[in-house]
Design a protein around this motif. Structure first.
Motif, mmCIF file in Angstrom:
data_model
loop_
_atom_site.group_PDB
_atom_site.id
_atom_site.type_symbol
_atom_site.label_atom_id
_atom_site.label_comp_id
_atom_site.label_asym_id
_atom_site.label_seq_id
_atom_site.Cartn_x
_atom_site.Cartn_y
_atom_site.Cartn_z
ATOM 1 N N TYR A 190 -4.623 34.560 14.953
ATOM 2 C CA TYR A 190 -4.711 35.937 14.445
ATOM 3 C C TYR A 190 -3.866 36.889 15.293
ATOM 4 C CZ TYR A 190 -8.646 34.738 11.353
ATOM 5 O OH TYR A 190 -9.435 34.216 10.368
ATOM 6 N N THR A 191 -3.816 36.652 16.597
ATOM 7 C CA THR A 191 -3.031 37.503 17.485
ATOM 8 C C THR A 191 -1.540 37.378 17.181
ATOM 9 O OG1 THR A 191 -4.708 37.279 19.228
ATOM 10 C CG2 THR A 191 -2.515 38.022 19.899
ATOM 11 N N VAL A 192 -1.097 36.147 16.959
ATOM 12 C CA VAL A 192 0.319 35.926 16.623
ATOM 13 C C VAL A 192 0.665 36.608 15.303
ATOM 14 C CG1 VAL A 192 2.035 34.183 15.994
ATOM 15 C CG2 VAL A 192 0.494 33.774 17.929
ATOM 16 N N VAL A 193 -0.170 36.423 14.294
ATOM 17 C CA VAL A 193 0.083 37.036 12.994
ATOM 18 C C VAL A 193 0.016 38.562 13.093
ATOM 19 C CG1 VAL A 193 -0.733 37.237 10.612
ATOM 20 C CG2 VAL A 193 -0.721 35.009 11.741
ATOM 21 N N SER A 194 -0.870 39.069 13.927
ATOM 22 C CA SER A 194 -0.990 40.516 14.101
ATOM 23 C C SER A 194 0.299 41.131 14.643
ATOM 24 C CB SER A 194 -2.150 40.844 15.050
ATOM 25 O OG SER A 194 -3.388 40.500 14.465
ATOM 26 N N ALA A 195 1.024 40.368 15.458
ATOM 27 C CA ALA A 195 2.309 40.863 15.968
ATOM 28 C C ALA A 195 3.275 41.107 14.814
ATOM 29 C CB ALA A 195 2.895 39.863 16.964
ATOM 30 N N PHE A 196 3.251 40.258 13.814
ATOM 31 C CA PHE A 196 4.100 40.432 12.632
ATOM 32 C C PHE A 196 3.571 41.556 11.738
ATOM 33 C CE2 PHE A 196 5.378 36.285 14.069
ATOM 34 C CZ PHE A 196 6.712 36.189 13.714
ATOM 35 N N ILE A 197 2.249 41.699 11.660
ATOM 36 C CA ILE A 197 1.667 42.784 10.869
ATOM 37 C C ILE A 197 2.060 44.136 11.461
ATOM 38 C CG2 ILE A 197 -0.497 43.887 10.177
ATOM 39 C CD1 ILE A 197 -1.736 41.073 10.016
#
Length: 275
Positions: A74-81
């Motif tokens: 979720y943290t990795v995807v949040s960087a893209f969000i």
């Protein structure tokens, strides 16, 4: 170098805060529900434990470790969000539509997420997808609140994908998003509590019977592997004919203190995932 790839810069600079927040909300929700269950099991309501089987400490350690892994995804995807919001691909909205508008939007995101969850959850039960995406979660035949985020990495990506999809179309106030993600993790922990937390009249009134109980999801883990895919509500399961035929009966047994059915072996699907 980081400036050349903004999502990586977001991950480096904002990732630790995002991880701490997401891990914190998981930890608080799971620990709170676990503490409530621990307390209730020492009262006259102890018979509301749904299954006779006890989850082991190894089960809890696995659920916790996989949940930490999910928070990392979720943290990795949040960087893209964050990057998507910064460049305007995803909506940024820090204001308000007024109390009525914000509450309506909060209800809308909960309903939309329930629909998303039902269909991706059901899809991940397809034989060609199950082992890659969803088998890890179903190792919890007797789930505990710590299983709330107990996903394999591919499933974690599927689960977090709802957020950018929603923000692609809907400008949502920050407090609405925060309220939803807190509601989501608390309901998820409750669904995996292994102990019925809802009152005995829950299925007897039209005001509440469409809201999932702990028994509803517990049946999905043990005794109803291809049933009860919903997260918050029973709507989709009822419409699509995937609600466990003995759900209401089993709920009545649990709140009456009859765990006899829960002592039976899981169905073949649930047994297979534990192998």
């Amino acid at each position: 170098m980081l400036d050349a790839f903004p999502p990586l810069a977001n991950l480096v600079h904002k990732g630790p805060v995002v991880f701490a927040f997401d891990f914190g909300r998981y930890l608080v929700a799971a620990a709170l529900v676990a503490a409530i269950v621990w307390g209730l099991r020492r009262t006259s309501l102890r018979t509301r434990k749904i299954q006779a089987r006890e989850a082991t400490m190894a089960d809890r350690r696995r659920e916790f470790a996989q949940s930490v892994q999910t928070v990392a995804v979720y943290t990795v995807v949040s960087a893209f969000i964050i990057w998507g919001v910064d460049v305007g691909v995803l909506h940024r909205f820090e204001g308000s539509y007024g109390w009525a508008g914000d509450l309506a939007l909060l209800a809308a995101i909960i309903v939309a997420h329930d629909a998303y969850f039902y269909w991706v959850h059901r899809a991940m039960h397809h034989p060609k997808l199950f082992r890659i995406f969803h088998r890890a979660h179903h190792r919890s035949i007797t789930p505990t609140p710590w299983a709330a985020y107990s996903f394999a990495i591919p499933e974690a990506f599927v689960m977090i994908a709802f957020v950018p999809i929603w923000l692609l179309f809907v400008a949502t106030p920050v407090w609405v998003m925060l309220s939803w993600i807190l509601f989501q993790i608390l309901r998820n922990a409750m669904g995996h509590a292994g102990f019925e937390l809802h009152p005995r009249w829950w299925l007897s009134t039209p005001w509440t019977r469409w809201i999932n109980t702990t028994t509803h999801h517990d049946l999905h883990h043990n005794g109803g592997f291809n049933k009860n895919y919903g997260l918050y509500f029973t709507w989709w399961d009822k419409m699509m004919g995937t609600e466990h035929p003995r759900y209401a009966e089993r709920f009545a047994e649990v709140v009456a203190g009859d765990r006899a059915v829960g002592a039976k072996p899981a169905d073949s699907g649930a047994t297979a995932v534990a192998a």
